[in-house]
Every structure is written in C-alpha cells, then in structure tokens.
Design a protein around this motif. Structure first.
Motif, PDB file in Angstrom:
ATOM      1  N   LYS A 195       0.833  -1.214   0.000  1.00  0.00           N
ATOM      2  CA  LYS A 195       0.000   0.000   0.000  1.00  0.00           C
ATOM      3  C   LYS A 195       0.863   1.258   0.000  1.00  0.00           C
ATOM      4  CE  LYS A 195      -4.184  -1.604   2.422  1.00  0.00           C
ATOM      5  NZ  LYS A 195      -4.904  -1.560   3.724  1.00  0.00           N
ATOM      6  N   VAL A 196       1.834   1.301   0.921  1.00  0.00           N
ATOM      7  CA  VAL A 196       2.705   2.477   1.035  1.00  0.00           C
ATOM      8  C   VAL A 196       3.526   2.671  -0.235  1.00  0.00           C
ATOM      9  CG1 VAL A 196       4.694   3.430   2.272  1.00  0.00           C
ATOM     10  CG2 VAL A 196       2.799   2.430   3.557  1.00  0.00           C
ATOM     11  N   ALA A 197       4.005   1.576  -0.816  1.00  0.00           N
ATOM     12  CA  ALA A 197       4.771   1.666  -2.055  1.00  0.00           C
ATOM     13  C   ALA A 197       3.949   2.331  -3.149  1.00  0.00           C
ATOM     14  CB  ALA A 197       5.221   0.273  -2.494  1.00  0.00           C
ATOM     15  N   ASN A 198       2.687   1.959  -3.253  1.00  0.00           N
ATOM     16  CA  ASN A 198       1.830   2.576  -4.268  1.00  0.00           C
ATOM     17  C   ASN A 198       1.511   4.027  -3.947  1.00  0.00           C
ATOM     18  OD1 ASN A 198       0.979   0.617  -6.465  1.00  0.00           O
ATOM     19  ND2 ASN A 198       0.638  -0.639  -4.668  1.00  0.00           N
ATOM     20  N   GLU A 199       1.328   4.334  -2.668  1.00  0.00           N
ATOM     21  CA  GLU A 199       1.036   5.712  -2.267  1.00  0.00           C
ATOM     22  C   GLU A 199       2.232   6.640  -2.513  1.00  0.00           C
ATOM     23  OE1 GLU A 199      -0.024   5.179   1.794  1.00  0.00           O
ATOM     24  OE2 GLU A 199      -1.997   4.326   1.348  1.00  0.00           O
ATOM     25  N   LYS A 200       3.433   6.108  -2.374  1.00  0.00           N
ATOM     26  CA  LYS A 200       4.662   6.906  -2.541  1.00  0.00           C
ATOM     27  C   LYS A 200       5.426   6.469  -3.782  1.00  0.00           C
ATOM     28  CE  LYS A 200       5.404   7.906   2.369  1.00  0.00           C
ATOM     29  NZ  LYS A 200       6.424   8.012   3.434  1.00  0.00           N
ATOM     30  N   LYS A 201       4.694   6.142  -4.826  1.00  0.00           N
ATOM     31  CA  LYS A 201       5.294   5.525  -6.012  1.00  0.00           C
ATOM     32  C   LYS A 201       6.424   6.367  -6.610  1.00  0.00           C
ATOM     33  CE  LYS A 201       3.921   3.086 -10.199  1.00  0.00           C
ATOM     34  NZ  LYS A 201       2.769   2.610 -10.976  1.00  0.00           N
ATOM     35  N   ASP A 202       6.173   7.663  -6.829  1.00  0.00           N
ATOM     36  CA  ASP A 202       7.188   8.514  -7.457  1.00  0.00           C
ATOM     37  C   ASP A 202       8.439   8.611  -6.598  1.00  0.00           C
ATOM     38  OD1 ASP A 202       5.487   8.913  -9.577  1.00  0.00           O
ATOM     39  OD2 ASP A 202       4.767  10.864  -8.876  1.00  0.00           O
ATOM     40  N   GLU A 203       8.242   8.818  -5.314  1.00  0.00           N
ATOM     41  CA  GLU A 203       9.380   8.929  -4.398  1.00  0.00           C
ATOM     42  C   GLU A 203      10.164   7.624  -4.335  1.00  0.00           C
ATOM     43  OE1 GLU A 203      10.232   9.903   0.350  1.00  0.00           O
ATOM     44  OE2 GLU A 203       8.200  10.109  -0.473  1.00  0.00           O
ATOM     45  N   LEU A 204       9.446   6.512  -4.280  1.00  0.00           N
ATOM     46  CA  LEU A 204      10.111   5.219  -4.184  1.00  0.00           C
ATOM     47  C   LEU A 204      10.873   4.899  -5.471  1.00  0.00           C
ATOM     48  CD1 LEU A 204      10.681   2.641  -2.629  1.00  0.00           C
ATOM     49  CD2 LEU A 204       8.461   1.758  -3.324  1.00  0.00           C
ATOM     50  N   CYS A 205      10.272   5.172  -6.621  1.00  0.00           N
ATOM     51  CA  CYS A 205      10.954   4.914  -7.892  1.00  0.00           C
ATOM     52  C   CYS A 205      12.236   5.737  -8.004  1.00  0.00           C
ATOM     53  CB  CYS A 205      10.024   5.233  -9.061  1.00  0.00           C
ATOM     54  SG  CYS A 205       8.739   3.997  -9.330  1.00  0.00           S
ATOM     55  N   THR A 206      12.173   6.993  -7.591  1.00  0.00           N
ATOM     56  CA  THR A 206      13.359   7.847  -7.631  1.00  0.00           C
ATOM     57  C   THR A 206      14.473   7.263  -6.779  1.00  0.00           C
ATOM     58  OG1 THR A 206      12.023   9.831  -8.010  1.00  0.00           O
ATOM     59  CG2 THR A 206      14.244  10.155  -7.124  1.00  0.00           C
ATOM     60  N   LYS A 207      14.110   6.788  -5.597  1.00  0.00           N
ATOM     61  CA  LYS A 207      15.107   6.225  -4.691  1.00  0.00           C
ATOM     62  C   LYS A 207      15.658   4.903  -5.219  1.00  0.00           C
ATOM     63  CE  LYS A 207      15.906   5.386   0.244  1.00  0.00           C
ATOM     64  NZ  LYS A 207      17.223   6.038   0.174  1.00  0.00           N
ATOM     65  N   LEU A 208      14.806   4.079  -5.771  1.00  0.00           N
ATOM     66  CA  LEU A 208      15.255   2.794  -6.331  1.00  0.00           C
ATOM     67  C   LEU A 208      16.233   3.013  -7.479  1.00  0.00           C
ATOM     68  CD1 LEU A 208      11.915   0.743  -6.396  1.00  0.00           C
ATOM     69  CD2 LEU A 208      13.819   0.455  -4.811  1.00  0.00           C
ATOM     70  N   GLU A 209      15.936   4.002  -8.322  1.00  0.00           N
ATOM     71  CA  GLU A 209      16.840   4.312  -9.434  1.00  0.00           C
ATOM     72  C   GLU A 209      18.154   4.900  -8.932  1.00  0.00           C
ATOM     73  OE1 GLU A 209      15.198   6.228 -12.990  1.00  0.00           O
ATOM     74  OE2 GLU A 209      13.203   5.898 -12.135  1.00  0.00           O
ATOM     75  N   ASP A 229       3.221  -0.167 -13.479  1.00  0.00           N
ATOM     76  CA  ASP A 229       1.779  -0.043 -13.718  1.00  0.00           C
ATOM     77  C   ASP A 229       1.180  -1.387 -14.106  1.00  0.00           C
ATOM     78  OD1 ASP A 229       1.740   2.635 -13.123  1.00  0.00           O
ATOM     79  OD2 ASP A 229       1.790   3.310 -15.220  1.00  0.00           O
ATOM     80  N   MET A 230       1.988  -2.237 -14.736  1.00  0.00           N
ATOM     81  CA  MET A 230       1.518  -3.544 -15.166  1.00  0.00           C
ATOM     82  C   MET A 230       1.477  -4.544 -14.012  1.00  0.00           C
ATOM     83  SD  MET A 230       3.745  -3.692 -18.704  1.00  0.00           S
ATOM     84  CE  MET A 230       3.306  -5.349 -19.222  1.00  0.00           C
ATOM     85  N   TYR A 231       2.556  -4.588 -13.216  1.00  0.00           N
ATOM     86  CA  TYR A 231       2.727  -5.694 -12.279  1.00  0.00           C
ATOM     87  C   TYR A 231       2.809  -5.310 -10.802  1.00  0.00           C
ATOM     88  CZ  TYR A 231       3.653  -8.527 -16.415  1.00  0.00           C
ATOM     89  OH  TYR A 231       3.546  -9.178 -17.603  1.00  0.00           O
ATOM     90  N   ALA A 232       2.848  -4.040 -10.479  1.00  0.00           N
ATOM     91  CA  ALA A 232       2.919  -3.629  -9.074  1.00  0.00           C
ATOM     92  C   ALA A 232       2.058  -2.391  -8.900  1.00  0.00           C
ATOM     93  CB  ALA A 232       4.369  -3.350  -8.660  1.00  0.00           C
ATOM     94  N   SER A 233       0.772  -2.620  -8.760  1.00  0.00           N
ATOM     95  CA  SER A 233      -0.198  -1.522  -8.702  1.00  0.00           C
ATOM     96  C   SER A 233      -1.157  -1.758  -7.542  1.00  0.00           C
ATOM     97  CB  SER A 233      -0.984  -1.474 -10.020  1.00  0.00           C
ATOM     98  OG  SER A 233      -1.754  -2.656 -10.161  1.00  0.00           O
ATOM     99  N   ASP A 234      -2.237  -0.996  -7.523  1.00  0.00           N
ATOM    100  CA  ASP A 234      -3.258  -1.204  -6.489  1.00  0.00           C
ATOM    101  C   ASP A 234      -3.837  -2.615  -6.551  1.00  0.00           C
ATOM    102  OD1 ASP A 234      -2.930   1.365  -5.537  1.00  0.00           O
ATOM    103  OD2 ASP A 234      -4.585   2.208  -6.688  1.00  0.00           O
ATOM    104  N   GLU A 290      -3.940  -6.689  -2.420  1.00  0.00           N
ATOM    105  CA  GLU A 290      -4.629  -7.806  -1.768  1.00  0.00           C
ATOM    106  C   GLU A 290      -5.466  -8.553  -2.804  1.00  0.00           C
ATOM    107  OE1 GLU A 290      -6.826  -8.595   2.534  1.00  0.00           O
ATOM    108  OE2 GLU A 290      -6.318  -6.565   1.897  1.00  0.00           O
ATOM    109  N   LEU A 291      -5.406  -9.883  -2.760  1.00  0.00           N
ATOM    110  CA  LEU A 291      -6.145 -10.708  -3.718  1.00  0.00           C
ATOM    111  C   LEU A 291      -7.623 -10.338  -3.764  1.00  0.00           C
ATOM    112  CD1 LEU A 291      -4.679 -14.273  -3.086  1.00  0.00           C
ATOM    113  CD2 LEU A 291      -4.647 -13.052  -5.275  1.00  0.00           C
TER     114      LEU A 291
END
Length: 288
Positions: free
Chosen positions: A205-219, A236-241, A245-246
């Motif tokens: 959940k947090v990863a999706n909420e902070k997607k831009d910040e997390l992507c910047t840090k991962l890069e 967007d394809m494989y790690a989204s909302d 949860e199933l």
C-alpha cells in the motif's frame, strides 16, 4: 524479543518496488526484522520446495507442489491483464511442431501454460536474462520473455504468441493471468503469520502511495534494471493497487489455473485457493 523473518524475493522491479517500502523504514514492522534475500524466481521456486525461507516469492503455477508446507499470502501478487510473458522468435524463423524453446524455469507459471499449449516443443531452461540472446543467436528456435524484457527486445525478433492469449484460450475470457505471489511457511505460529501478512500488505500500500518517491530512490540506489518511463510502465503492469490484496476475481483466476493443472496431470487434485490462505477469522476472534 524481536523476530527475524527471512523475506526472499526476486530482483525484478515489481518485487523490489513492493518490498522496499519496508526496507526503507516507511512501514511499521511491529518489532519484526525482515532479512531481504534476492534470488531469481526459479531459484525461489526450487528453494520453496525445500522449505528454505520463511516468506518467499513464488510462481503461482507451482504452488500446489508446496501447499502442505506453505500458505499463500494475499498480497504482493502479480497478474496480467491483456499482457504477460511473450513467446518470441527471429523474424526469419518459422517454428516446427517440436521447436526448441528457452524457458525461464520448469516451475514458472509461464512454463506451465507453455508446456500445456505446446506439448511437442522441446524446452531448455536458462536464466531469463539469457533468453533473448539465445533466440537472436539461433541457439534456440524461440524463447519466452518475462519480467522487464517483455518491454524492449532486439528488433530482429517478433512475438509468435502471447502467453496472455494462451491463457484466454485455455481458461476462457474475463480472468486475469496469474503469474506470481508470496507464500509463508506453515511452521510459523499463526499469529506471527498474520502479523507478517498485514505488514506486507501495508508495505505494498505504502509503495503505491509513494510511487514517485520510491521509484526515484530505487533508481538512485541502482536497485532496478530499468528506469524512467519503462520503470513506470512496468510497475503499472505488475505492481499496482491490484497487487495489494487478492480480489475475488483474482482468486477465481487462481482456481482456474489450478483446475487446468489438474486436468493436465500436473497434480493429483484441483485446489480451491481460498482454502490455502491464512485464516483471517483467527485474528478477528482474538480481538473480540
């Protein structure tokens, strides 16, 4: 005393994205310490059959082989919706019935569906990062690309068949393509397993909420193999909302996958996915 949980995942961008909100300290881990272990998905499948790690990413297509030792988690799931792995060949190559094909692992979901659809093909198994070059060089007639490699491959290659189309032909319309998820060792106490699942749900959940910040840090930390627009497209394809949860539809898709495996003799009986999840009613009873 804090408990240490081994958390094994692949080094692919979607797995990294879904787990690193926890690694970066953005999630309340309730006193648990998570030891991140990064391995390719087929190695994780094999290690899961040995019961090696507390929590492990797995291919959904092999779960019935470990259902007695591991429960499925409801979170960090990857499904395809009109897309997925791709069977590719050289543009100048025509495939025979018994064509030689490179697959990323015997126990991957894409290999399960591929072998069901192409029973006469001759699979060879290799690291998914080596498949594109094996096809380009002619070492194999074709190969199934997975993960980030589906987004950008050599211009001499073309798609012979989408695994998504195979799934639709085998399973019917209207169901997402199950690819990978997480499993937790049954030997962990139930209350601890519930805690871990809830922490991981929060992490996605947090990863999706902070997607831009997390992507910047991962890069910036060189933790992912792709960047910029390709990274955003892949996540967007494989790690989204849809990964948090199933859903009922995803559970239905998993049930269909396991029915197909049963029909083709891969395991002795069909399984109902919901029977192999961590029972939530236990924690609800404790709170009453």
């Amino acid at each position: 005393m804090p408990h240490t949980i081994q958390l094994a995942h692949s080094p692919d961008a979607d797995d990294i994205f879904m787990y690193y909100a926890i690694k970066f300290g953005w999630v309340d881990t309730k006193g648990y310490t998570f030891e991140n272990i990064g391995l390719d998905i087929e190695t994780l499948n094999i290690e899961a059959m040995k019961g090696t790690y507390d929590v492990s990413a797995i291919s959904f297509g092999m779960y019935p082989l470990i259902k007695e030792e591991y429960a499925l988690l409801r979170t960090a799931v990857s499904f395809g919706e009109g897309y997925g792995p791709k069977l590719i060949r050289r543009q100048d190559k025509q495939l025979k019935r018994n064509f030689k094909v490179a697959l990323s692992g015997k126990y991957t979901t894409n290999a399960m569906l591929f072998r069901t659809y192409y029973p006469e093909a001759r699979p060879v198994y290799m690291d998914f990062l080596e498949i594109e070059e094996a096809v380009v060089s002619g070492a194999v007639d074709a190969g199934v690309l997975i993960h980030e490699s589906i987004l950008n491959f050599d211009e001499s290659l073309e798609v012979e068949k989408e695994i998504w189309d195979i799934w639709v032909e085998l399973a019917g319309e209207g169901l997402p393509l199950p690819l990978g998820g997480m499993a937790i060792r049954r030997s962990l106490p139930l209350n601890r397993a519930i805690d871990v699942e809830n922490i991981l749900i929060d992490g996605v959940k947090v990863a999706n909420e902070k997607k831009d910040e997390l992507c910047t840090k991962l890069e910036a930390d060189n933790l992912v193999r792709i960047s910029d627009k390709l990274l955003t497209k892949y996540l967007d394809m494989y790690a989204s909302d849809e990964s948090v949860e199933l859903s009922a539809l995803q559970l239905k898709a998993l049930d269909r996958l396991y029915q197909l495996g049963f029909e083709h003799g891969l395991w002795e009986c069909p399984i109902k996915t919901e029977d192999y999840l961590i029972p939530k009613e236990y924690s609800e009873l404790r709170e009453q």
